[in-house]
Design a protein around this motif. Structure first.
Motif, PDB file in Angstrom:
ATOM      1  N   UNK A 300       0.833  -1.211   0.000  1.00 40.43           N
ATOM      2  CA  UNK A 300       0.000   0.000   0.000  1.00 40.43           C
ATOM      3  C   UNK A 300       0.863   1.255   0.000  1.00 40.43           C
ATOM      4  N   UNK A 301       1.985   1.220   0.704  1.00 40.64           N
ATOM      5  CA  UNK A 301       2.905   2.349   0.713  1.00 40.64           C
ATOM      6  C   UNK A 301       3.535   2.529  -0.673  1.00 40.64           C
ATOM      7  N   UNK A 302       3.870   1.415  -1.314  1.00 37.25           N
ATOM      8  CA  UNK A 302       4.448   1.494  -2.655  1.00 37.25           C
ATOM      9  C   UNK A 302       3.441   2.100  -3.641  1.00 37.25           C
ATOM     10  N   UNK A 303       2.168   1.745  -3.472  1.00 35.32           N
ATOM     11  CA  UNK A 303       1.130   2.297  -4.359  1.00 35.32           C
ATOM     12  C   UNK A 303       0.926   3.785  -4.097  1.00 35.32           C
ATOM     13  N   UNK A 304       0.845   4.159  -2.827  1.00 33.93           N
ATOM     14  CA  UNK A 304       0.600   5.570  -2.496  1.00 33.93           C
ATOM     15  C   UNK A 304       1.762   6.470  -2.906  1.00 33.93           C
ATOM     16  N   UNK A 305       2.973   5.904  -2.926  1.00 32.53           N
ATOM     17  CA  UNK A 305       4.138   6.683  -3.338  1.00 32.53           C
ATOM     18  C   UNK A 305       4.346   6.644  -4.850  1.00 32.53           C
ATOM     19  N   UNK A 306       3.519   5.859  -5.534  1.00 27.30           N
ATOM     20  CA  UNK A 306       3.564   5.844  -6.992  1.00 27.30           C
ATOM     21  C   UNK A 306       4.683   5.016  -7.604  1.00 27.30           C
ATOM     22  N   UNK A 307       5.276   4.098  -6.836  1.00 28.48           N
ATOM     23  CA  UNK A 307       6.361   3.294  -7.395  1.00 28.48           C
ATOM     24  C   UNK A 307       5.843   2.019  -8.063  1.00 28.48           C
TER      25      UNK A 307
END
Length: 805
Positions: A300-307
């Motif tokens: 979820x963090x990877x998605x929110x940071x756009x990576x």
């Protein structure tokens, strides 16, 4: 004026002054009130008055706040300075070294390049370069652990202030909020204690680290250093490479997004999130969920940071991560227990000698002084477990694997005796290099961890005869294969011992040296030994690295092998004959290198001449017959004729040990059979010959070049064919009366001389006059028997096959 009067006047005066001030104040207030009432309060005047009043208040508060900040900051700086005042400022290179150097597992490889695995250690770690790590792991780590990693200079101020506040109020639940740089420092240089002292040092060092290391270098060091829980064997793992291998049997570069997110989430609480228990079993689903939840948080963090994209996120969440766990990580000790144990033993020996030399400790002291030996053994063992060495062995993987298959066939083994499991060990050595290509250490490591090929030292039986009787006698020029010996019973009166042949009822009179050796007759060998004993014939064996103790040197029975040797020792000794008289000590470790490629150890060949090439050739000429008509005749016709073999059998007293060591121009292959508790074996047992035969046939089929197919024993130029008198050891023209000449191969050492009669001292000595120990009656009878005219009646008559001994 009286004193009390002065005091009364002073009090009265003070009252009047106070009364005047009160009246003045009242008057001021009344005037001000009247002026305020008389003032015409327009909006503009009201705004200006309110503005000036508020500004004065704000200015006052700003001044007070600034003074307070300066005061608090001064205290903070002073406190911070007091915390770090004892911190040594490391040089740049030292700081970088401390951050990037870490314990790592020693890996072992076969000579053919295949990876054997990592040696057992407290933590499995395999450091890799930044470009060998999947970008998905890097992205997952940064978005979860330190989203501002590429922007900050090693610290995030709010984390420092938070820690300061927690310390100030004495909070027990202190939080870190550390950057990746700080976490690396904590892991590699500082401790895990949650004190402000450690945090202060961490912040100070972090800023220096960011100045001397690139972001990629910091990430590489961090991803190689931190703990990630356990692998599928239940071992502790650190670093992404060992983790990826230990969880998914992939390299850190090969993992997908789902796997990368799972790995990146582990450092937060590695033993809670790892899917494996300390025994290597997969955890119960109710505990696995914690690791899955952590992975989904990372995603979820990877998605929110756009990576990653929404599609990649959803696919990774749906990926059944626990269905893709590996079953087992290759550990040498589990698949190759005998080999791993042997490599570890030899590596520790190599390293402790290296460390001792570096400290100017004599090797003699290392070997003889227990305290010194213990110190360097501990040091070497620690280095072996944690320094990340790469050990390259001489072991040929395919050959080793093929040989181990024979240990699974119970038909080669005798039945157990009172729980004592029958064992057969083997060793294969390359003659001209000394490389040990393969071995069989035992049949069941769980039953016995002893390596019966390299560590079991047992009486070698008649395999000793070539080493201390026949080869020394040829090298001394006393005999050639066609020389006559005398095989007749006798008794050592001084020790009350009457030796006998393996078949105790038989004796064979006059016979050629070749016949005596190929059939392993004891009586003729013992008689010949007495003629050369004063020349210290054991010196040749000692040149191969096998010590012969004082008791064995003085014993009459040394040719029968009462002394103990390991199979490796015996193979070393026999390999000399296959290598033209040169000895190259057997070895199993080719090199040891450090993680950065520096050579820690490199084997260096140190060949030593033991015998002349001609002596080796004549010995080979005789021992080839062992496999045709001699004590190993059962092999005749059962192995490929494309390989020339020569060898010797041996049996210790009461058949407690059975040996066979054979060689060709390329390799030496030896076998030992026995019980760990030295139980007796059946008379004539040939289990070891059967295994030796089948191993040879298998390797001839699968690895013909390695095993020496079509290799020949070439006759050296120093060997000449000549007609000699085999009884008297003279040239043909000088034969004694009634003595017949024969055609023989002789060497540059062979001593041929004219004898005046048949009781020449050299003749009588060769036939064993010394065994009678000065007993004149027996010597007189012996001299009557030793006559050329008696030779034709006996030579060849008893050249028959006899059981292995």
């Amino acid at each position: 004026m009286p004193k009390h009067q002065r005091k009364a006047n002073y009090i009265e005066k003070s009252k009047n002054i106070a009364k005047d001030k009160t009246e003045h104040t009242k008057k001021f207030i009344n005037n001000t009130t009247n002026d305020f009432k008389k003032t015409k309060w327009t909006p503009k005047l009201l705004f200006i008055t309110l503005y000036e009043t508020l500004w004065n208040i704000i200015l006052f508060l700003l001044i007070i706040s600034s003074l307070l900040v300066i005061f608090v900051t001064g205290i903070g700086i002073g406190y911070f300075a007091s915390l770090v005042q004892d911190e040594n400022v490391m040089e740049k290179e030292q700081l970088k070294t401390n951050l990037t150097e870490m314990t790592s597992s020693t890996s072992v490889s076969f000579m053919t390049g295949e990876n054997l695995g990592t040696l057992k250690s407290d933590v499995i770690r395999n450091p890799v370069k930044y470009n060998e790590i999947s970008p998905n792991i890097v992205k997952a780590l940064i978005t979860t652990e330190d989203e501002n990693f590429y922007d900050h200079n090693g610290i995030v101020p709010k984390a420092f202030l938070r820690a300061l506040g927690q310390q100030a109020v004495g909070s027990e639940a202190t939080t870190g909020g550390s950057t990746i740089t700080q976490q690396l420092i904590k892991n590699q240089i500082l401790t895990n204690e949650t004190t402000f002292s450690r945090k202060a040092k961490e912040l100070l060092i972090a800023q220096r680290v960011e100045k001397i290391m690139s972001k990629e270098e910091i990430l590489e060091a961090y991803l190689n250093a931190v703990s990630f829980g356990r692998n599928s064997n239940g071992q502790n793992v650190a670093g992404v490479e060992a983790t990826a291998k230990g969880l998914f049997n992939k390299s850190a570069k090969e993992v997908n997004i789902a796997e990368a997110a799972f790995i990146a989430g582990l450092p937060k609480n590695p033993y809670a999130y790892t899917p494996f228990t300390n025994t290597g079993e997969v955890k119960d689903p109710k505990y696995l969920k914690y690791g899955k939840q952590r992975q989904e948080f990372v995603l979820s963090r990877m998605l929110s940071e756009g990576v990653i994209t929404k599609e990649e996120h959803d696919k990774a969440v749906q990926y059944k991560i626990f269905d893709h766990l590996t079953n087992e990580v290759t550990i040498p000790n589990s698949k190759y227990p005998y080999l791993t144990q042997e490599i570890e033993r030899r590596a520790i020996q190599i390293l402790k000698e290296k460390f001792a030399r570096e400290d100017n400790i004599p090797i003699e002291d290392l070997r003889s002084v227990a305290g010194i030996n213990d110190k360097y053994t501990i040091k070497a063992n620690d280095a072996l477990r944690n320094n990340g060495y790469q050990i390259k062995t001489t072991i040929h993987k395919e050959i080793y694997d093929e040989m181990q298959q024979f240990t699974k066939n119970d038909n080669y083994y005798l039945e157990n005796k009172d729980g004592d499991m029958h064992q057969i060990s083997m060793i294969m050595k390359e003659n001209n290099s000394g490389k040990i290509l393969s071995f069989i250490g035992g049949r069941n490591f769980e039953h016995s961890q002893n390596n019966f090929a390299t560590q079991t030292s047992r009486p070698v039986g008649s395999t000793m005869k070539p080493h201390v009787v026949y080869a020394p006698a040829i090298e001394s020029g006393l005999i050639v294969p066609e020389t006559y010996l005398f095989d007749r019973k006798f008794k050592y009166e001084s020790i009350d011992w009457s030796p006998a042949n393996y078949d105790a009822d038989k004796e064979f009179g006059f016979l050629t040296t070749k016949t005596a050796l190929e059939n392993s007759y004891n009586l003729s060998a013992l008689r010949l030994y007495q003629s050369i004993k004063s020349n210290n014939p054991w010196q040749y064996l000692e040149k191969t690295g096998v010590p012969v103790d004082k008791a064995a040197k003085t014993a009459h029975s040394l040719p029968l092998g009462p002394n103990n040797m390991t199979l490796e020792d015996n193979v070393n000794a026999f390999s000399v004959y296959g290598n033209k008289g040169q000895h190259n000590d057997g070895y199993m470790i080719e090199s040891i290198t450090s993680p950065n490629g520096d050579i820690v150890y490199q084997h260096k060949s140190d060949p030593k001449k033991v015998y002349s090439e001609s002596t080796s050739y004549l010995m080979t000429d005789m021992m080839k017959e062992v496999l045709i008509n001699g004590s190993a005749y059962k092999l005749n016709g059962k192995i490929s004729k494309s390989i020339q073999w020569a060898g010797k059998t041996g049996t210790s007293q009461n058949t407690k040990d059975i040996w066979f060591v054979a060689y060709n121009p390329k390799i030496t292959l030896g076998v030992w059979s026995g019980y760990p508790n030295q139980e007796e074996m059946p008379f004539g047992a040939d289990n070891q010959l059967n295994m030796w035969r089948d191993v040879v046939n298998k390797l001839t089929e699968t690895h013909p070049k390695v095993i020496g197919i079509n290799e020949k024993f070439n006759k050296p130029s120093t060997i000449k064919s000549k007609e000699i008198c085999p009884f008297s050891m003279a040239e043909k023209k000088d034969c004694l009366p009634n003595e017949k000449s024969v055609k023989a191969n002789i060497s540059e050492h062979t001593k041929l001389s004219k004898k005046s009669n048949d009781d020449d001292a050299s003749i009588l000595s060769r036939f064993g006059i010394k065994v009678y120990e000065g007993d004149e009656d027996r010597i007189k009878q012996f001299k009557k028997e030793v006559n050329p005219k008696n030779v034709d009646k006996q030579v060849g008559q008893f050249e028959t096959k006899e059981s292995s001994n």
